[in-house]
Design a protein around this motif. Sequence first.
Motif, mmCIF file in Angstrom:
data_model
loop_
_atom_site.group_PDB
_atom_site.id
_atom_site.type_symbol
_atom_site.label_atom_id
_atom_site.label_comp_id
_atom_site.label_asym_id
_atom_site.label_seq_id
_atom_site.Cartn_x
_atom_site.Cartn_y
_atom_site.Cartn_z
ATOM 1 N N PRO A 82 0.802 -1.229 0.000
ATOM 2 C CA PRO A 82 0.000 0.000 0.000
ATOM 3 C C PRO A 82 0.835 1.279 0.000
ATOM 4 O O PRO A 82 0.375 2.326 -0.460
ATOM 5 C CB PRO A 82 -0.824 -0.100 1.294
ATOM 6 N N GLN A 83 2.063 1.204 0.469
ATOM 7 C CA GLN A 83 2.917 2.396 0.505
ATOM 8 C C GLN A 83 3.304 2.869 -0.889
ATOM 9 O O GLN A 83 3.792 3.979 -1.065
ATOM 10 C CB GLN A 83 4.184 2.123 1.327
ATOM 11 N N VAL A 84 3.114 1.983 -1.880
ATOM 12 C CA VAL A 84 3.351 2.403 -3.265
ATOM 13 C C VAL A 84 2.046 2.329 -4.066
ATOM 14 O O VAL A 84 2.052 2.277 -5.292
ATOM 15 C CB VAL A 84 4.454 1.544 -3.944
ATOM 16 N N GLY A 86 9.650 4.553 13.074
ATOM 17 C CA GLY A 86 9.213 5.574 12.129
ATOM 18 C C GLY A 86 8.681 4.890 10.894
ATOM 19 O O GLY A 86 8.708 3.666 10.792
ATOM 20 N N CYS A 87 8.209 5.688 9.931
ATOM 21 C CA CYS A 87 7.593 5.104 8.734
ATOM 22 C C CYS A 87 7.787 6.050 7.554
ATOM 23 O O CYS A 87 7.562 7.252 7.684
ATOM 24 C CB CYS A 87 6.110 4.886 8.998
ATOM 25 N N LEU A 88 8.203 5.513 6.414
ATOM 26 C CA LEU A 88 8.399 6.344 5.222
ATOM 27 C C LEU A 88 7.098 7.039 4.818
ATOM 28 O O LEU A 88 7.133 8.104 4.210
ATOM 29 C CB LEU A 88 8.890 5.485 4.044
ATOM 30 N N GLN A 102 6.673 -6.774 11.826
ATOM 31 C CA GLN A 102 5.374 -6.473 12.445
ATOM 32 C C GLN A 102 4.829 -5.155 11.900
ATOM 33 O O GLN A 102 3.636 -5.010 11.659
ATOM 34 C CB GLN A 102 5.509 -6.433 13.966
ATOM 35 N N HIS A 103 5.738 -4.208 11.666
ATOM 36 C CA HIS A 103 5.353 -2.917 11.094
ATOM 37 C C HIS A 103 4.793 -3.109 9.673
ATOM 38 O O HIS A 103 3.744 -2.557 9.334
ATOM 39 C CB HIS A 103 6.597 -2.011 11.084
ATOM 40 N N GLU A 104 5.494 -3.914 8.855
ATOM 41 C CA GLU A 104 5.045 -4.127 7.467
ATOM 42 C C GLU A 104 3.746 -4.934 7.421
ATOM 43 O O GLU A 104 2.867 -4.665 6.597
ATOM 44 C CB GLU A 104 6.120 -4.829 6.633
ATOM 45 N N ASP A 157 1.396 -4.836 9.590
ATOM 46 C CA ASP A 157 0.351 -3.861 9.905
ATOM 47 C C ASP A 157 -0.076 -3.116 8.643
ATOM 48 O O ASP A 157 -1.264 -2.937 8.388
ATOM 49 C CB ASP A 157 0.866 -2.843 10.941
ATOM 50 N N HIS A 158 0.905 -2.686 7.835
ATOM 51 C CA HIS A 158 0.581 -1.966 6.597
ATOM 52 C C HIS A 158 -0.352 -2.794 5.715
ATOM 53 O O HIS A 158 -1.274 -2.260 5.106
ATOM 54 C CB HIS A 158 1.860 -1.675 5.799
ATOM 55 N N LEU A 159 -0.113 -4.095 5.638
ATOM 56 C CA LEU A 159 -0.940 -4.951 4.778
ATOM 57 C C LEU A 159 -2.372 -5.038 5.292
ATOM 58 O O LEU A 159 -3.285 -5.400 4.558
ATOM 59 C CB LEU A 159 -0.337 -6.358 4.667
#
Length: 169
Positions: A47-49, A87-89, A129-131, A133-135
């Motif tokens: 989702p970040q892209v 942090g997060c890009l 775990q951070h990635e 969460d993004h999904l």
Amino acid sequence: MGLKTYPDRILRVRCRPLKEVTDQDLAQAQRMLDLMYESDGIGLAGPQVGWDRRIVTLDIEREGKGERIFINPRILHSEGEVEEEEGCLSVPGIWAPVQRAAKITLAAYTIRGERVEQELEGLPARAWQHEMDHLNGILFLDRLEPTALMTFRQRLRELEEGARENESQ
Ligand code: ZN
């Protein structure tokens, strides 16, 4: 392909699995990997892209080798608790302590369809775990205490206003 940032709605989508990996998917995953390095990140989720699929690029060591594209990842087991700064890009300018599991067992598929399973702790466990969460449409902001989140109210407003200006251009 560009980096999607808060408050872009794509970051709130629960991503669907990739059932097969087409040549087009491969090319897109490669561009995602390039963007991750260009942005000085150690991990990036679909989702970040702007890609609502369960795909993650990750290179903790930033060595540019080994398996770095992961498909349909799952956390099979997690244990313990640890709090570290994150942090997060997609949320530039905000760093805050986030509570995560200390150890995880992760399963995912490579682009060649091979299943990999890893036991992780430390930064790799946190990054995964951070990635993950993004999904699922979750940002690390969602895991902060309300009082901690208050600290970043001004910065979040700036990001929201910046997005509105881009929209109206
Ligand atoms: Zn992130």
